[in-house]
Design an enzyme around this catalytic site. Structure first.
Site, PDB file in Angstrom:
ATOM      1  N   LEU A 115       0.942  -1.161   0.036  1.00  0.00           N
ATOM      2  CA  LEU A 115      -0.096  -0.011   0.003  1.00  0.00           C
ATOM      3  C   LEU A 115       0.906   1.191   0.093  1.00  0.00           C
ATOM      4  O   LEU A 115       1.915   1.037   0.596  1.00  0.00           O
ATOM      5  CB  LEU A 115      -0.907   0.174   1.253  1.00  0.00           C
ATOM      6  N   HIS A 156     -22.161  15.941  13.978  1.00  0.00           N
ATOM      7  CA  HIS A 156     -23.668  15.604  13.620  1.00  0.00           C
ATOM      8  C   HIS A 156     -24.239  16.230  12.516  1.00  0.00           C
ATOM      9  O   HIS A 156     -24.066  17.517  12.769  1.00  0.00           O
ATOM     10  CB  HIS A 156     -24.632  15.605  14.892  1.00  0.00           C
TER      11      HIS A 156
HETATM   12  C1  LIG Z   1      -4.102  -0.378 -10.106  1.00  0.00           C
HETATM   13  C2  LIG Z   1      -3.500   0.052  -8.674  1.00  0.00           C
HETATM   14  C3  LIG Z   1      -4.047   0.526  -7.686  1.00  0.00           C
HETATM   15  C4  LIG Z   1      -3.491   0.740  -6.519  1.00  0.00           C
HETATM   16  N1  LIG Z   1      -4.450   1.634  -5.575  1.00  0.00           N
HETATM   17  C5  LIG Z   1      -3.986   1.800  -4.439  1.00  0.00           C
HETATM   18  C6  LIG Z   1      -4.576   2.474  -3.420  1.00  0.00           C
HETATM   19  O1  LIG Z   1      -5.635   2.851  -3.726  1.00  0.00           O
HETATM   20  N2  LIG Z   1      -4.196   2.892  -2.294  1.00  0.00           N
HETATM   21  C7  LIG Z   1      -2.657   2.370  -1.744  1.00  0.00           C
HETATM   22  O2  LIG Z   1      -2.439   2.576  -0.857  1.00  0.00           O
HETATM   23  N3  LIG Z   1      -2.142   1.680  -2.854  1.00  0.00           N
HETATM   24  C8  LIG Z   1      -2.570   1.219  -4.020  1.00  0.00           C
HETATM   25  N4  LIG Z   1      -1.786   0.838  -4.984  1.00  0.00           N
HETATM   26  C9  LIG Z   1      -0.587   0.216  -4.561  1.00  0.00           C
HETATM   27  C10 LIG Z   1       0.456   1.496  -4.627  1.00  0.00           C
HETATM   28  O3  LIG Z   1       0.563   1.956  -5.794  1.00  0.00           O
HETATM   29  C11 LIG Z   1       1.988   0.790  -3.971  1.00  0.00           C
HETATM   30  O4  LIG Z   1       1.917   0.243  -3.025  1.00  0.00           O
HETATM   31  C12 LIG Z   1       2.855   2.075  -3.969  1.00  0.00           C
HETATM   32  O5  LIG Z   1       3.064   2.618  -5.374  1.00  0.00           O
HETATM   33  C13 LIG Z   1       4.227   1.324  -3.747  1.00  0.00           C
HETATM   34  O6  LIG Z   1       5.071   2.328  -3.700  1.00  0.00           O
HETATM   35  P1  LIG Z   1       6.495   2.115  -3.732  1.00  0.00           P
HETATM   36  O7  LIG Z   1       7.246   3.381  -3.683  1.00  0.00           O
HETATM   37  O8  LIG Z   1       7.235   1.074  -2.896  1.00  0.00           O
HETATM   38  O9  LIG Z   1       6.984   1.519  -5.141  1.00  0.00           O
HETATM   39  P2  LIG Z   1       6.400   2.106  -6.486  1.00  0.00           P
HETATM   40  O10 LIG Z   1       5.471   3.077  -6.356  1.00  0.00           O
HETATM   41  O11 LIG Z   1       6.210   1.188  -7.268  1.00  0.00           O
HETATM   42  O12 LIG Z   1       7.634   3.013  -7.104  1.00  0.00           O
HETATM   43  C14 LIG Z   1       9.033   2.515  -7.449  1.00  0.00           C
HETATM   44  C15 LIG Z   1       9.547   3.340  -8.527  1.00  0.00           C
HETATM   45  O13 LIG Z   1      10.825   2.702  -8.573  1.00  0.00           O
HETATM   46  C16 LIG Z   1      11.165   3.024 -10.087  1.00  0.00           C
HETATM   47  N5  LIG Z   1      12.370   1.872 -10.323  1.00  0.00           N
HETATM   48  C17 LIG Z   1      12.246   0.642 -10.099  1.00  0.00           C
HETATM   49  N6  LIG Z   1      13.482   0.062 -10.333  1.00  0.00           N
HETATM   50  C18 LIG Z   1      14.348   1.117 -10.491  1.00  0.00           C
HETATM   51  C19 LIG Z   1      15.453   1.027 -10.649  1.00  0.00           C
HETATM   52  N7  LIG Z   1      16.581   0.091 -10.862  1.00  0.00           N
HETATM   53  N8  LIG Z   1      16.344   2.456 -10.866  1.00  0.00           N
HETATM   54  C20 LIG Z   1      15.636   3.538 -10.649  1.00  0.00           C
HETATM   55  N9  LIG Z   1      14.339   3.534 -10.405  1.00  0.00           N
HETATM   56  C21 LIG Z   1      13.679   2.247 -10.396  1.00  0.00           C
HETATM   57  C22 LIG Z   1       9.996   2.730 -10.761  1.00  0.00           C
HETATM   58  O14 LIG Z   1       9.944   3.373 -11.952  1.00  0.00           O
HETATM   59  C23 LIG Z   1       8.932   3.471  -9.894  1.00  0.00           C
HETATM   60  O15 LIG Z   1       8.655   4.819 -10.274  1.00  0.00           O
HETATM   61  C24 LIG Z   1      -2.281   0.507  -6.311  1.00  0.00           C
HETATM   62  C25 LIG Z   1      -1.722  -0.427  -6.983  1.00  0.00           C
HETATM   63  C26 LIG Z   1      -2.034  -0.501  -8.311  1.00  0.00           C
HETATM   64  C27 LIG Z   1      -1.256  -1.200  -9.410  1.00  0.00           C
END
Ligand SMILES: Cc1cc2nc3c(=O)[nH]c(=O)nc-3n(C[C@H](O)[C@H](O)[C@H](O)COP(=O)(O)OP(=O)(O)OC[C@H]3O[C@@H](n4cnc5c(N)ncnc54)[C@H](O)[C@@H]3O)c2cc1C
Lengths: 441, 447
Positions: B306, B432
């Protein structure tokens, strides 16, 4: 005419109050109604007003003192007026009143009607010199409960280290906040952590330590008996070791006889108990008890042995052990140990010993300081068998030895006596022969 | 030499970078694709934007319930997609602004860890005392024959659809699958869900999920639960149902919503020996990996997929790096399913309580106990269910379904985070008329 300042009587049940703080010091001019001191009862903290106008010419108690109600705590008057007439309980000057007698025993000199004034206030200096369990004023306790604070962690600033309301407030000002659930748990005895992991350091339920497990009845008995023993006896321990080959050989012989009619399994512990019994029969100094500065030597060897049971240590006694053969003794030991473990041993068999043996050898202990089973004057600790270098005609050889640790009460026996007894045991072990012992029966 | 290198600009990475930047640390942030990560670009934000449009469309169709007559509304996908883009741009620009103000250097390139404290990107090396891995997750591709063939949607491509499908088969009845089911069924698509487990939305209270299932069934969503997909071929999903009978369902589109996998390829974990578990980077509650100086947060750890969990983990890691020891608390992480009706939960479920042998009592009330719910939701259903510890009366879990429950969830989060007892909740004044009063009522009802 000078006016005394009385510790006021706050309701019928309050017998003493704590003087939290003087708001005026001797020499200060005061008007009637001025706040001169702050006082805490178990119900409330309140301010004490001056009963008259004038100078505060003397005080009789210090901040933090626990003072019976209606006691004079100071005097208002004119400079130079005599204050001694107002000093409470002149016959028992404050310096001589001990903490323990203060609240309960009225001084003989005091008029019977004013029991409460009879004992002089306890001074802080005295209180500190007497180590005692921490007490908590009822009011402080209530406040602590309300805030969900455990008083364990709070050092009191009241008399005798008593925790007072002010301490709770001071602690709360700096202590971490507790979650609502954590507060409930603290009331139930859970322990406060160093710091909380919740928001802003809030203490959460998971941060708390489990409540203490109260000692079982049996543990409390063991605990107090051990402490008594250490406090009342001048204990010191002598260590020696005996060549174990004769015991090991005997054990081998016994094992070989397994299955034969009338076979009794005699183990190393049984042999040692037997040898010790023989040694004690010849050493009345050691086979004795010390009670009220009198030594009672036993005619019989009533040998006790420490027995590890699921509920804790039990020490059954084999009465008149000197009359038993080795197999008889072995059988008796096994029966008593089993009953002790099962918890159905007769209480009669748990007292009246003249000497005790504690065997930790099977747990690999090399030497220890057994605690005397008071009022006995000695206890033998049996230790593990281990190799020891021995100088022989063929050079240094490693020989099996069994360790013996004898604790004696130096009040009753001198070191040399203990040492001679130990030497006797070592000799008996090193010359032990099963055939003679069994035929001896 | 930097104090901190952050890899990945999702909600885990960018928030951590900003936090460290505000602490006056020298921070550099890499992202190979986009600022804002999955969340802003292909996750939370775009789904919610489309769902909002679907909601408005649905409300227009139902306006008669509130005494309003309109002509039939039209859903203009191109305009809806344009709005989605605008929202994403606004939000990512906002993040870029915050990064700038916190003096975080941003490099839009893939980064590889080549040694402890050393990262390479576009042929250049960067050194830092700390590296925070926040590379997130990507749609998982399970070992199902044909699932990776062309034309099979994943969440990212489904968000970019320019037309409303006439029919859609969704493989996976988890949060993402359900949100798409709600979205497209509101637009008139014939939606079928095929899920392997006997329940939808695993991990969510089962009373809530059964109401959710009913709610979606009213929108004509078909559920095939306990069904294992065998093969995807010719726009047809072949599966075995719970009795082992072979069945199939055809759709104009097929959406693979079977889960997420951690993104670690090309990251160079093997160069320094970072421990992983089924691809997820193993972390402590402080955000540490097994290698000193290497930290991780967010989806790539697989702990809690999340956005807000990713952020919280990132902040905890930064605090620990720079001298304020903290630990991550997972007890009160809220979760929401933005379906229509929506679901909002925090704390323990009944299953968890049973598992952990916590004695509890249940209090469940229809949301209609709050007048505002009836006002706002003509003919709709909602429920608040609270779990309360038997011995001390503390709030263990809050599970809700019904319009707007996501917006009242935060109150429940605070209560659980502070380990409040229902007794304490009774002392809080609720506005409320609001739907939140249903939460209070459920607490009062609990004892
Ligand atoms: C359709 C969908 C709906 C969602 N809805 C919700 C919601 O309503 N509420 C919620 O809490 N969560 C939701 N999520 C989950 C949420 O998007 C993720 O939990 C969250 O984005 C995770 O964050 P993060 O920073 O771990 O990774 P990410 O958001 O995945 O970001 C990782 C970043 O790292 C970059 N990256 C990867 N490898 C490298 C590298 N080697 N070098 C440089 N950059 C790199 C990628 O390009 C990316 O931009 C949803 C997910 C999806 C797919």
């Amino acid at each position: 005419m000078a006016t005394p300042i009385l510790m006021p009587k706050q309701g019928n049940t309050v017998e003493e109050c704590i003087l939290i703080a003087w708001k005026k010091k001797p020499g200060d001019e005061v008007s009637e109604g001025d706040i001169i001191a702050e006082i805490e009862t178990d119900k409330a903290t309140f301010e004490l007003e001056s009963p008259a106008s004038g100078e505060l010419i003397g005080t009789f108690c210090e901040e933090g003192d626990l003072v019976p109600v209606l006691t004079n705590i100071g005097v208002i008057g004119k400079k130079g007026e005599d204050i001694e007439a107002f000093r409470p309980s002149e016959d028992t000057p404050a310096e001589e009143v001990s903490v323990s007698s203060a609240p309960s025993e009225p001084s003989a000199a005091a008029p019977a009607a004013t029991t409460a004034t009879a004992s002089a206030p306890v001074t802080k200096a005295e209180a500190e010199s007497v180590p005692q369990a921490k007490t908590v004023s009822p009011r402080a306790k209530k406040l602590a409960e309300r805030y969900g604070i455990s008083t364990d962690a709070i050092s009191g600033t009241g008399p005798g280290g008593r925790v007072i309301e002010a301490d709770i407030r001071a602690y709360r000002a700096t202590a971490p906040r507790l979650s609502s659930l954590a507060k409930e748990l603290v009331k139930d005895g859970y322990r406060m952590p160093q710091k909380g992991t919740g928001i802003g350091g809030m203490v959460l339920s998971g941060d708390l330590g489990k409540p203490g497990i109260p000692l079982s009845n049996m543990r409390s008995i063991i605990a107090s008996r051990m402490m008594e023993s250490l406090q009342e006896a001048a204990q010191f321990t002598l260590n020696a070791s005996a060549p174990a080959a004769p015991l090991l050989a005997a054990r081998k012989e016994i094992k070989a006889q397994k299955g034969k009619p009338g076979f009794v399994d005699v183990n190393l512990n049984d042999m040692l108990m037997y040898i010790t019994t023989l040694g004690l029969a010849e050493s009345p100094d050691v086979n004795a008890e010390l009670i009220d500065n009198k030594i009672y030597q036993h005619d019989d060897v009533d040998i006790a042995f420490a027995c590890d049971t699921p509920k804790g240590l039990l020490v059954p006694v084999i009465k008149e052990a000197q009359k038993l053969s080795l197999p008889e003794l072995a059988t008796r030991l096994k029966t008593y140990a089993q009953e002790a473990v099962n918890g159905n041993i007769s209480p009669d068999l748990l007292s009246g010993g003249s000497f005790t043996v504690s065997n930790l050898g099977n747990l690999g202990i090399e030497s220890f300081t057994p605690i005397i089973n008071a009022p006995q004057v000695a206890i033998l600790g049996v230790c593990a068998i281990g190799l020891k270098p021995v100088k022989t005609s063929e050079g240094v050889q490693f020989v099996d030895h069994i360790g013996l640790s004898l604790t004696i009460d130096h009040q009753a026996i001198d070191g040399a006596v203990g040492a001679r007894f130990l030497k006797k045991l070592v000799e008996r072990i090193s010359t032990f022969k099963l055939s003679t012992e069994i035929s001896h029966v | 030499m930097y104090d901190l290198i952050v890899i990945g600009a999702g909600p885990g990475g960018y928030e951590a970078a900003i936090h460290a930047g505000k602490m006056k640390k020298k921070v550099i942030l890499f992202d190979k694709k986009y600022i804002g990560g999955t969340c802003l670009n292909v996750g939370c934000i775009p789904t919610k934007t489309l769902l909002k449009s679907a909601h408005v469309y649905h409300d227009c169709k139902e306006s008669g319930l509130y005494g309003i007559t309109t002509s039939a509304p039209k859903f203009n996908m191109a305009k809806v997609q344009a709005r989605k883009k605008k929202v994403i741009t606004t939000l990512t620009q906002g993040v870029e602004g915050m990064l700038k103000r916190s003096k975080v250097k941003v490099v839009k390139a893939a980064a590889t860890i080549i040694d402890k404290g050393i990262v390479e990107a576009e042929g250049k090396t960067y050194k830092a005392s700390n590296i925070l891995i926040a590379t997130g997750s990507a749609p998982a591709v399970p070992p199902i024959k044909g699932i990776d063939s062309k034309g099979i949607l994943d969440s990212t491509s489904a968000l970019g659809l320019t037309k409303i499908p006439t029919s859609l088969v969704i493989i996976g009845g988890g949060v993402i699958g359900l949100e798409f089911a709600s979205l497209f069924s509101d637009l008139g698509t014939k939606v079928t869900i095929v899920e392997m487990l006997p329940n939808i939305a695993p991990g969510i209270d089962t009373d809530v999920t059964s109401h959710l299932k009913e709610g979606l069934e009213k929108k004509k969503v078909k559920f095939n639960l306990g069904c294992a997909v065998q093969e995807v071929k010719n726009k047809t999903v072949n599966f075995k149902d719970k009795n082992g009978t072979k069945r199939s369902v055809k759709g104009e589109y097929i959406l693979n919503a079977t889960g997420r996998r951690p993104v670690t390829e090309g990251l160079g974990l093997e160069n320094i020996g970072v421990n992983t578990n089924r691809g997820n980077i193993t972390t402590s509650d402080e955000g540490k990996t097994n290698i000193p100086g290497i930290w991780a947060c967010g989806d790539v750890t697989g702990r809690c997929l999340l956005a807000h969990a990713a952020t919280a983990e990132g902040l905890v890691a930064v605090n620990n790096m720079f001298g304020t020891p903290t630990t991550m608390r997972y007890e009160a992480i809220p979760s929401v399913i933005y379906t229509n009706p929506e679901v909002a939960c925090v704390g323990k479920t009944e299953a968890q309580c049973k598992d952990e042998e916590i004695e509890y009592t249940v209090s469940a009330l229809p949301m209609a106990v709050a007048g505002r719910f009836t006002v706002e939701n003509e003919g709709k259903f909602g429920m608040v269910k609270v779990l309360v510890g038997k011995a001390y009366g503390q709030l263990l879990g809050v599970h809700m379904i019904g319009s707007h429950c996501s917006e009242i969830l935060q109150g429940a989060v605070t209560m659980i985070e502070c380990e409040m007892r229902v007794k304490d909740v009774k002392d809080i004044v609720f506005p409320h008329p609001t739907v939140s009063e249903a939460l209070k009522e459920a607490c009062i009802h609990a004892g």
